[in-house]
Motif scaffolding. Structure first.
Motif, PDB file in Angstrom:
ATOM      1  N   ARG A  29       5.146  29.296  42.184  1.00  0.00           N
ATOM      2  CA  ARG A  29       5.433  29.743  41.069  1.00  0.00           C
ATOM      3  C   ARG A  29       6.968  29.393  41.049  1.00  0.00           C
ATOM      4  N   CYS A  30       7.703  29.068  42.542  1.00  0.00           N
ATOM      5  CA  CYS A  30       9.355  28.998  42.794  1.00  0.00           C
ATOM      6  C   CYS A  30       9.448  27.657  42.197  1.00  0.00           C
ATOM      7  N   LEU A  31       8.471  26.723  41.986  1.00  0.00           N
ATOM      8  CA  LEU A  31       9.160  25.617  41.509  1.00  0.00           C
ATOM      9  C   LEU A  31       8.953  25.200  40.208  1.00  0.00           C
ATOM     10  N   ASP A  32       7.555  26.492  39.088  1.00  0.00           N
ATOM     11  CA  ASP A  32       8.343  26.795  38.740  1.00  0.00           C
ATOM     12  C   ASP A  32       9.658  27.437  37.687  1.00  0.00           C
ATOM     13  N   GLU A  33       9.880  28.357  38.612  1.00  0.00           N
ATOM     14  CA  GLU A  33      11.335  28.639  37.827  1.00  0.00           C
ATOM     15  C   GLU A  33      12.272  27.651  38.052  1.00  0.00           C
ATOM     16  N   LYS A  34      12.429  26.928  39.377  1.00  0.00           N
ATOM     17  CA  LYS A  34      13.282  26.170  39.586  1.00  0.00           C
ATOM     18  C   LYS A  34      13.796  25.254  38.623  1.00  0.00           C
ATOM     19  N   LYS A  35      12.235  24.983  37.757  1.00  0.00           N
ATOM     20  CA  LYS A  35      12.563  23.066  36.650  1.00  0.00           C
ATOM     21  C   LYS A  35      12.809  24.113  35.846  1.00  0.00           C
ATOM     22  N   LYS A  36      12.731  25.385  35.210  1.00  0.00           N
ATOM     23  CA  LYS A  36      13.009  26.184  34.222  1.00  0.00           C
ATOM     24  C   LYS A  36      15.140  26.290  34.406  1.00  0.00           C
ATOM     25  N   ALA A  37      15.671  26.287  35.896  1.00  0.00           N
ATOM     26  CA  ALA A  37      16.733  26.589  36.153  1.00  0.00           C
ATOM     27  C   ALA A  37      16.968  25.146  36.184  1.00  0.00           C
ATOM     28  N   GLU A  38      16.523  24.153  36.748  1.00  0.00           N
ATOM     29  CA  GLU A  38      16.828  22.600  36.362  1.00  0.00           C
ATOM     30  C   GLU A  38      17.628  22.280  35.145  1.00  0.00           C
ATOM     31  N   ASN A  39      16.397  22.496  34.218  1.00  0.00           N
ATOM     32  CA  ASN A  39      16.501  21.773  32.778  1.00  0.00           C
ATOM     33  C   ASN A  39      17.651  22.462  32.350  1.00  0.00           C
ATOM     34  N   TRP A  40      17.941  23.569  32.675  1.00  0.00           N
ATOM     35  CA  TRP A  40      19.005  24.339  31.804  1.00  0.00           C
ATOM     36  C   TRP A  40      20.307  23.401  32.435  1.00  0.00           C
ATOM     37  N   GLU A  41      20.482  23.558  33.597  1.00  0.00           N
ATOM     38  CA  GLU A  41      21.813  23.043  34.296  1.00  0.00           C
ATOM     39  C   GLU A  41      21.979  21.736  33.846  1.00  0.00           C
ATOM     40  N   LEU A  42      20.539  20.904  34.140  1.00  0.00           N
ATOM     41  CA  LEU A  42      21.693  19.323  33.624  1.00  0.00           C
ATOM     42  C   LEU A  42      21.552  19.417  32.636  1.00  0.00           C
ATOM     43  N   LEU A  43      20.947  19.926  31.621  1.00  0.00           N
ATOM     44  CA  LEU A  43      21.171  20.446  30.090  1.00  0.00           C
ATOM     45  C   LEU A  43      23.204  19.707  30.132  1.00  0.00           C
ATOM     46  N   ARG A  44      23.412  21.174  31.048  1.00  0.00           N
ATOM     47  CA  ARG A  44      24.921  21.894  31.174  1.00  0.00           C
ATOM     48  C   ARG A  44      25.481  21.033  31.036  1.00  0.00           C
ATOM     49  N   ARG A  45      25.213  20.243  32.353  1.00  0.00           N
ATOM     50  CA  ARG A  45      26.381  19.206  32.447  1.00  0.00           C
ATOM     51  C   ARG A  45      25.932  17.271  32.043  1.00  0.00           C
ATOM     52  N   GLN A  46      25.034  17.275  31.347  1.00  0.00           N
ATOM     53  CA  GLN A  46      24.691  16.628  30.923  1.00  0.00           C
ATOM     54  C   GLN A  46      25.414  16.666  28.945  1.00  0.00           C
ATOM     55  N   MET A  47      25.722  17.806  28.869  1.00  0.00           N
ATOM     56  CA  MET A  47      26.542  17.971  27.991  1.00  0.00           C
ATOM     57  C   MET A  47      28.490  17.845  27.931  1.00  0.00           C
ATOM     58  N   ILE A  48      28.768  18.405  29.398  1.00  0.00           N
ATOM     59  CA  ILE A  48      29.801  18.577  29.901  1.00  0.00           C
ATOM     60  C   ILE A  48      30.651  16.653  29.539  1.00  0.00           C
ATOM     61  N   ASN A  49      29.785  16.197  30.317  1.00  0.00           N
ATOM     62  CA  ASN A  49      30.259  14.359  30.775  1.00  0.00           C
ATOM     63  C   ASN A  49      29.974  14.188  29.622  1.00  0.00           C
ATOM     64  N   ALA A  50      28.876  13.944  27.952  1.00  0.00           N
ATOM     65  CA  ALA A  50      29.258  13.738  27.010  1.00  0.00           C
ATOM     66  C   ALA A  50      30.531  14.044  26.406  1.00  0.00           C
ATOM     67  N   GLY A  51      30.702  14.886  26.754  1.00  0.00           N
ATOM     68  CA  GLY A  51      31.968  15.918  25.998  1.00  0.00           C
ATOM     69  C   GLY A  51      33.301  14.939  26.374  1.00  0.00           C
ATOM     70  N   ARG A  52      33.185  14.889  28.002  1.00  0.00           N
ATOM     71  CA  ARG A  52      34.038  14.219  28.547  1.00  0.00           C
ATOM     72  C   ARG A  52      34.145  12.784  27.793  1.00  0.00           C
ATOM     73  N   PHE A  53      33.406  11.952  27.837  1.00  0.00           N
ATOM     74  CA  PHE A  53      32.605  10.384  26.985  1.00  0.00           C
ATOM     75  C   PHE A  53      33.541  10.825  25.656  1.00  0.00           C
ATOM     76  N   LEU A  54      33.086  11.279  25.134  1.00  0.00           N
ATOM     77  CA  LEU A  54      33.268  11.485  23.531  1.00  0.00           C
ATOM     78  C   LEU A  54      35.062  11.553  23.212  1.00  0.00           C
ATOM     79  N   LYS A  55      35.923  12.154  24.764  1.00  0.00           N
ATOM     80  CA  LYS A  55      37.083  12.597  23.814  1.00  0.00           C
ATOM     81  C   LYS A  55      37.810  11.650  24.868  1.00  0.00           C
ATOM     82  N   ASN A  56      37.579  11.025  25.586  1.00  0.00           N
ATOM     83  CA  ASN A  56      37.699   9.326  26.244  1.00  0.00           C
ATOM     84  C   ASN A  56      37.840   8.405  25.908  1.00  0.00           C
ATOM     85  N   LEU A  57      37.044   7.973  24.230  1.00  0.00           N
ATOM     86  CA  LEU A  57      36.123   7.329  23.346  1.00  0.00           C
ATOM     87  C   LEU A  57      37.808   6.731  22.823  1.00  0.00           C
ATOM     88  N   PRO A  58      38.434   7.543  22.563  1.00  0.00           N
ATOM     89  CA  PRO A  58      39.506   7.083  21.714  1.00  0.00           C
ATOM     90  C   PRO A  58      40.405   6.164  23.125  1.00  0.00           C
TER      91      PRO A  58
END
Length: 520
Positions: free
Chosen positions: A482-511
């Motif tokens: 039960r805890c692992l199921d909850e942790k995976k759900k939270a992990e997916n959102w946290e990883l998505l948040r970090r991925q979007m932030i890092n992708a935004g930084r990359f696009l910002k520095n791309l020029p």
């Protein structure tokens, strides 16, 4: 210098002869001396006896090593969900069918091929309708499986295979190359020996067969163990992944407090000293019909506690949590619920509560033989839980209340020996236990009779608590998934948040990166 036939290096052959010829000369003179003095037959018999004894001892060593290696075998995880059973059977079947001759270690490509086959075997169990189920894995999870399996295999090889920390992969290839060439030279020597001394050749061949048989058997046993251990390790972590137990982040324990339980702990006991504890509490759900004694049972488990009534006036209060702490037991939340025959009872709410529960206590009155409604509710609940293949169903204990109301109704003189046939009350209590077990389709040893009468609490602090503690390990397994199921759900959102932030930084520095590249 031209190489000899079969690609033999003349210099290497010369070195080999210089090392072997002196030994062969001494051996030849020794054989002549034995023959001249009449000891050749005795020597031959002694060699055969020694060879036979050595072969027998080698068999004992093989069996001993086989036992030691078997003890180091990977076992299925008891914390896996039910869906993992079939997958592990397939992994075991693949390991048992693996033969050393099919997977020579010297070739070097076996590790990827065998690992892929193992992963596909597990993936097929979880995605039977997909043409290429292995492609359903994400890259990080695939790397994590390889990382965990390799780590465990490294430890097993280091602990169980002699000189594994000394031999290199290059040594294995060189040993195989030298072995092939040495066998070619040795075959020439065997042919010459058979011409010069047939008797010695026959005895030597018998000794060679015994020696090689023992060596090859030991080598094959070790090779087979290595391959099967590798399959089980990869299969183990692949099942961990598909069953939801393998998460990408390892910073926190799997049983870290969930947000839901934190809110329930706040609602249950604001002043608790342990309210800020990091571990997830067990969630115990108390179910049953109206007026069965659910609230009284919670009172008895706590000693004294005021709970909600069996029939609740407001369905929003249907699940009332209470923090439960007792020596020898993991801290728990226990939930009081409306009766399954109450107007406030909702099957969907029950299913959700049961899915989030780690232990279920079903309260059934001993003096109410009409249990069909209870059975229907329990069957629906069991059917729902069995469909959750990525979870383990929480253990179920049935508490038989109101045993003091059984005939003779005016008698109450505990303790009662339920095996006694001369005591009518004990006989009727035992009969009620058997009837409840049959009516609700539960094992009789999971049915506990109690009395919840005020000032006459009976069989709660001893038998019921012992039964709860005996189910604690199974409840903790349900909690983990039960805890692992909850942790995976939270992990997916946290990883998505970090991925979007890092992708935004990359696009910002791309020029800036493009400008630097053009300047070069």
């Amino acid at each position: 210098m031209k190489p000899l036939p079969y690609g033999i290096d003349p210099l290497r052959l010369l070195v080999f002869l210089l090392m072997v010829v002196p030994f062969l000369v001494v051996l030849g003179f020794g054989m002549v001396w034995l023959w001249q003095n009449g000891f050749l037959l005795f020597w031959a018999l002694a060699m055969l006896v020694s060879g036979g004894v050595g072969y027998g001892l080698q068999q004992l060593l093989v069996r001993r090593d086989r036992k030691l290696l078997a003890e180091a075998a990977t076992e299925p995880n008891p914390e896996w969900p039910l869906s993992a059973d079939a997958a592990w059977e397939q992994v075991q079947a693949l390991a048992d069918s693996c033969e050393p001759k099919d997977w020579p270690i010297e070739t070097g490509d076996w590790i990827l091929a065998l690992g892929r086959r193992t992963m596909e075997t597990v993936a097929r169990c979880y995605h039977p309708d997909v043409e290429k189920p292995l492609l359903e894995l994400t890259v990080p999870h695939t790397l994590l499986v390889i990382e965990r399996a390799s780590r465990d295999l490294r430890l097993d090889v280091t602990e169980n295979i002699p000189f594994s920390n000394r031999l290199t992969i290059g040594d294995l290839f060189r040993m195989q190359r030298w072995k092939d060439k040495a066998e070619q030279v040795y075959d020439i020597y065997r042919a010459g020996r058979a011409i010069v001394n047939p008797v010695n050749a026959i005895l030597g061949e018998a000794w060679r067969q015994l020696r090689e048989s023992s060596f090859l058997q030991a080598r094959d046993e070790l090779h087979r163990w290595f391959l099967r251990t590798y399959i089980r390790k990869v299969g183990y972590y692949a099942i961990d992944l598909y069953s939801g137990r393998l998460v990408l982040t390892d910073e926190e324990p799997a049983t870290t407090r969930t947000a839901r339980s934190s809110a329930d702990m706040d609602a249950a006991d604001q002043s608790s000293e342990d309210n800020n504890a990091a571990e997830e509490p067990l969630r115990i759900l108390v179910l049953g019909r109206s007026n069965a004694g659910k609230s009284s049972l919670i009172n008895a488990l706590f000693g004294q506690l005021t709970t909600v009534a069996d029939v609740l006036p407001d369905s929003t209060l249907a699940l009332k949590p209470f923090a439960l702490s007792r020596e020898g037991m993991t801290r728990a939340l226990i939930f009081d619920t409306p009766g399954c025959d109450s107007e406030h009872f909702e099957i969907k709410q029950l299913q959700q509560a049961a899915q989030d529960a780690d232990l279920i206590l079903w309260v059934s009155p001993a003096n109410r033989p009409d249990r069909q409604a209870e059975r229907d509710c329990l069957d629906a609940l069991r059917s729902f839980l069995s469909a959750q293949i990525n979870r383990r169903p929480p253990p179920l204990l049935v508490v038989v209340s109101h045993i003091d109301r059984l005939r003779p109704t005016g008698e109450w003189n505990p303790p009662y020996d339920l095996t006694a046939t001369h005591n009518t009350k004990a006989t009727n209590i035992n009969a009620a236990i058997q009837a409840v077990a049959v009516d609700l389709a539960v094992p009789v040893d999971h049915v506990i009779p109690v009395c919840l009468m005020e000032d006459h609490i009976y069989n709660v602090n001893d038998t019921l608590w012992a039964a709860i503690l005996s189910q604690q390990e199974e409840a903790q397994r349900a909690r983990l998934l039960r805890c692992l199921d909850e942790k995976k759900k939270a992990e997916n959102w946290e990883l998505l948040r970090r991925q979007m932030i890092n992708a935004g930084r990359f696009l910002k520095n791309l020029p800036n990166l493009l400008d630097k590249h053009q300047d070069k």
